[in-house]
Design an enzyme around this catalytic site. Structure first.
Site, short mmCIF file in Angstrom:
data_model
loop_
_atom_site.label_atom_id
_atom_site.label_comp_id
_atom_site.label_asym_id
_atom_site.label_seq_id
_atom_site.Cartn_x
_atom_site.Cartn_y
_atom_site.Cartn_z
N GLY A 36 41.53 36.69 37.70
CA GLY A 36 40.48 35.87 37.09
C GLY A 36 40.11 34.73 38.04
O GLY A 36 38.94 34.36 38.16
N THR A 37 41.11 34.19 38.72
CA THR A 37 40.86 33.11 39.68
C THR A 37 39.88 33.57 40.76
O THR A 37 38.92 32.87 41.08
CB THR A 37 42.21 32.69 40.34
N ASN A 42 41.59 27.29 27.60
CA ASN A 42 42.97 27.77 27.64
C ASN A 42 43.97 26.80 27.02
O ASN A 42 45.03 27.22 26.57
CB ASN A 42 43.37 28.09 29.09
N GLN A 83 39.98 33.68 28.80
CA GLN A 83 40.70 33.54 27.52
C GLN A 83 39.96 34.20 26.36
O GLN A 83 40.56 34.42 25.30
CB GLN A 83 40.94 32.06 27.20
N SER A 98 40.19 38.53 33.22
CA SER A 98 41.48 38.80 33.85
C SER A 98 42.27 39.80 33.02
O SER A 98 42.36 39.66 31.80
CB SER A 98 42.26 37.48 33.97
N HIS A 100 45.56 40.49 32.84
CA HIS A 100 46.87 40.22 32.24
C HIS A 100 46.77 39.38 30.96
O HIS A 100 47.78 39.13 30.31
CB HIS A 100 47.83 39.60 33.26
N THR A 140 41.16 47.69 49.93
CA THR A 140 41.44 48.94 49.21
C THR A 140 41.77 48.62 47.76
O THR A 140 42.57 47.73 47.47
CB THR A 140 42.60 49.69 49.88
N CYS A 177 48.49 23.81 33.21
CA CYS A 177 48.33 25.25 33.32
C CYS A 177 49.24 25.79 34.40
O CYS A 177 49.27 26.95 34.67
CB CYS A 177 46.89 25.55 33.69
N1 PLP Z 1 40.53 30.95 33.72
C1 PLP Z 1 41.21 30.64 32.61
C2 PLP Z 1 40.48 30.01 31.46
C3 PLP Z 1 42.57 30.91 32.51
O1 PLP Z 1 43.24 30.58 31.41
C4 PLP Z 1 43.22 31.51 33.62
C5 PLP Z 1 44.67 31.79 33.59
O2 PLP Z 1 45.42 31.18 32.86
C6 PLP Z 1 42.46 31.83 34.76
C7 PLP Z 1 41.11 31.53 34.77
C8 PLP Z 1 43.07 32.48 35.95
O3 PLP Z 1 43.27 33.88 35.76
P1 PLP Z 1 44.31 34.65 36.68
O4 PLP Z 1 45.67 34.30 36.17
O5 PLP Z 1 43.99 36.11 36.51
O6 PLP Z 1 44.08 34.19 38.07
#
Ligand code: PLP
Length: 392
Positions: free
Chosen positions: A74-75, A154, A182, A202, A204, A240, A330
């Site tokens: 997600g990042t 979050n 989220q 994301s 996970h 890849t 976080c």
């Molecule tokens: N954005 C939000 C709102 C999140 O809560 C998180 C992870 O806690 C992320 C982005 C980052 O996602 P990832 O853990 O897949 O990098």
């Protein structure tokens, strides 16, 4: 206590892999090891699996498969959205608007872009943690190109009025990105109808594997890659493909789409039981964030006067076999520091350090919630009597 006996109430941090997701992934960790870019049969099997996953993610979002780009988190999706737009349109005379309660994946990217010349305006939420569309509208300028506001926070679980914010952005001539990490799987999206140009998710957080995510990019939005190489993902994200994990994300998305209506109703019931019990039976307990505009399984609580002892509450819960989280940070690097989200909502530094985040998910039961409530009531009562001071 064995981990399997643990009560896990930290689904906003991460979720356990659904066994059905693991089952879908297994062949791609083993016999189907081909590189999706290869032309031979093993390669084509891997390519088909990646494209099937893309279709499953697109279906969950109500998008077209060719609007989905896979990333490693997600990042990374957030980085690609913000930096990708900046790279495409240029760094000068360019202004972005974001909210103050965004995840560091957005805020730190903005800091980086600011150093490179983009002007950034940060909009505060109200005391309930809601970012108002009017506040975003009044931050817009003639040179605003992008607005980014998360779909759900979050820390507090507060769901944001993203359609109204997106309309405001479009009326001002800007594109709209939402970090929906989220929210995906917990609120429904239909991106063919919604005014959203870019959306990050994301795996996970929806019972898929870690280290894989996706960015939805509406057709026509200009975007440059931030990772360069062999040109995978239509040149937008070289490298890849992590085939097994993408298969996992696809299956997780499929399950979320199938089960969301029933599961969100169930989680809402458990969430509201926690809110009601703590309001009535735990003296001084208060809910952080909007009372109803919140994710189905998300509760953020404070305990008046006990905020400096929030870590003790967490440790005592952990000792009783219950995993919850502090709302304050976080990342473990910042544990115990005031939450920037709560500070932005107007909390003083002490109260901003003292919240407890309970996030429920698939697999949590009523019995677990009842056990948690008993344990929590007794921890808070002991702390109020001072009988747990030896733990500090
Ligand atoms: N954005 C939000 C709102 C999140 O809560 C998180 C992870 O806690 C992320 C982005 C980052 O996602 P990832 O853990 O897949 O990098």
């Amino acid at each position: 206590m064995e981990l399997k006996d643990y009560i896990y109430f930290d689904h906003s941090a991460t979720t356990p892999l659904d066994p059905r997701v693991r089952e879908a992934m297994a062949p791609f960790l083993d016999q189907h090891f081909g590189n999706p870019s290869s032309l031979h049969t093993p390669g084509r099997v891997a390519r088909e699996a990646v494209e099937c996953a893309r279709g499953q993610v697109a279906h969950l979002l109500g998008a077209q498969p060719n609007e989905i780009v896979f990333t490693a988190s997600g990042t990374e999706a957030n980085n690609l959205a913000l930096t990708g737009v900046a790279e495409a349109i240029g760094f000068h005379d360019c202004h972005f608007v974001v909210s103050a309660i965004e995840h560091p994946a957005v805020l730190e990217t903005c800091r980086y872009l600011q150093d490179r010349g983009i002007e950034i305006t940060t909009v505060l939420p109200d005391a309930d943690g809601v970012v108002a569309a009017e506040a975003v509208a009044s931050a817009l300028r003639a040179e605003t190109r992008l607005v980014s506001v998360m779909a759900a926070n979050n820390v507090t679980g507060v769901v944001q009025p993203i359609e109204a914010i997106a309309d405001a952005a479009h009326n001002g001539g800007a594109w709209f990105h939402t970090d929906a990490v989220q929210a995906v799987g917990k609120r429904s999206f239909n991106l063919a109808q919604q005014p959203i140009d870019l959306l990050s998710l994301s795996s996970h957080k929806i019972h898929g594997p870690k280290g894989v995510g996706a960015l939805y990019i509406r057709q026509g939005i200009p975007l440059q890659p931030v990772i360069h190489g062999g040109g995978q993902e239509r040149g937008l994200r070289s490298g890849t493909e992590n085939v097994a994990s993408l298969v996992g994300l696809g299956r997780a998305a499929e399950l979320a789409a199938l089960e969301m209506p029933e599961e969100t109703t169930r989680l809402r019931g458990l969430r509201d039981r926690i809110i009601q019990f703590t309001r009535e039976r735990v003296p001084g307990a208060y809910l952080v964030g909007h009372a109803t505009q919140r994710l189905p399984g998300h509760v953020c609580l404070g305990f008046a006067g006990l905020e400096p002892k929030a870590i003790q509450v967490l440790l005592a819960l952990d000792e009783a076999g219950i995993a919850a989280s502090s709302g304050s940070a976080c990342s473990s690097n910042h544990a115990g520091e005031p939450s920037s989200v709560l500070r932005a909502m107007g909390f003083d530094p002490i109260r901003a350090r003292g919240s407890l985040r309970i996030t429920l998910g698939r697999g949590n039961t009523e019995a677990e919630v009842e056990r948690f409530l008993d344990v929590l009531a007794s921890i808070v009562s002991d702390l109020r009597k001072g009988s747990m001071d030896s733990r500090s």
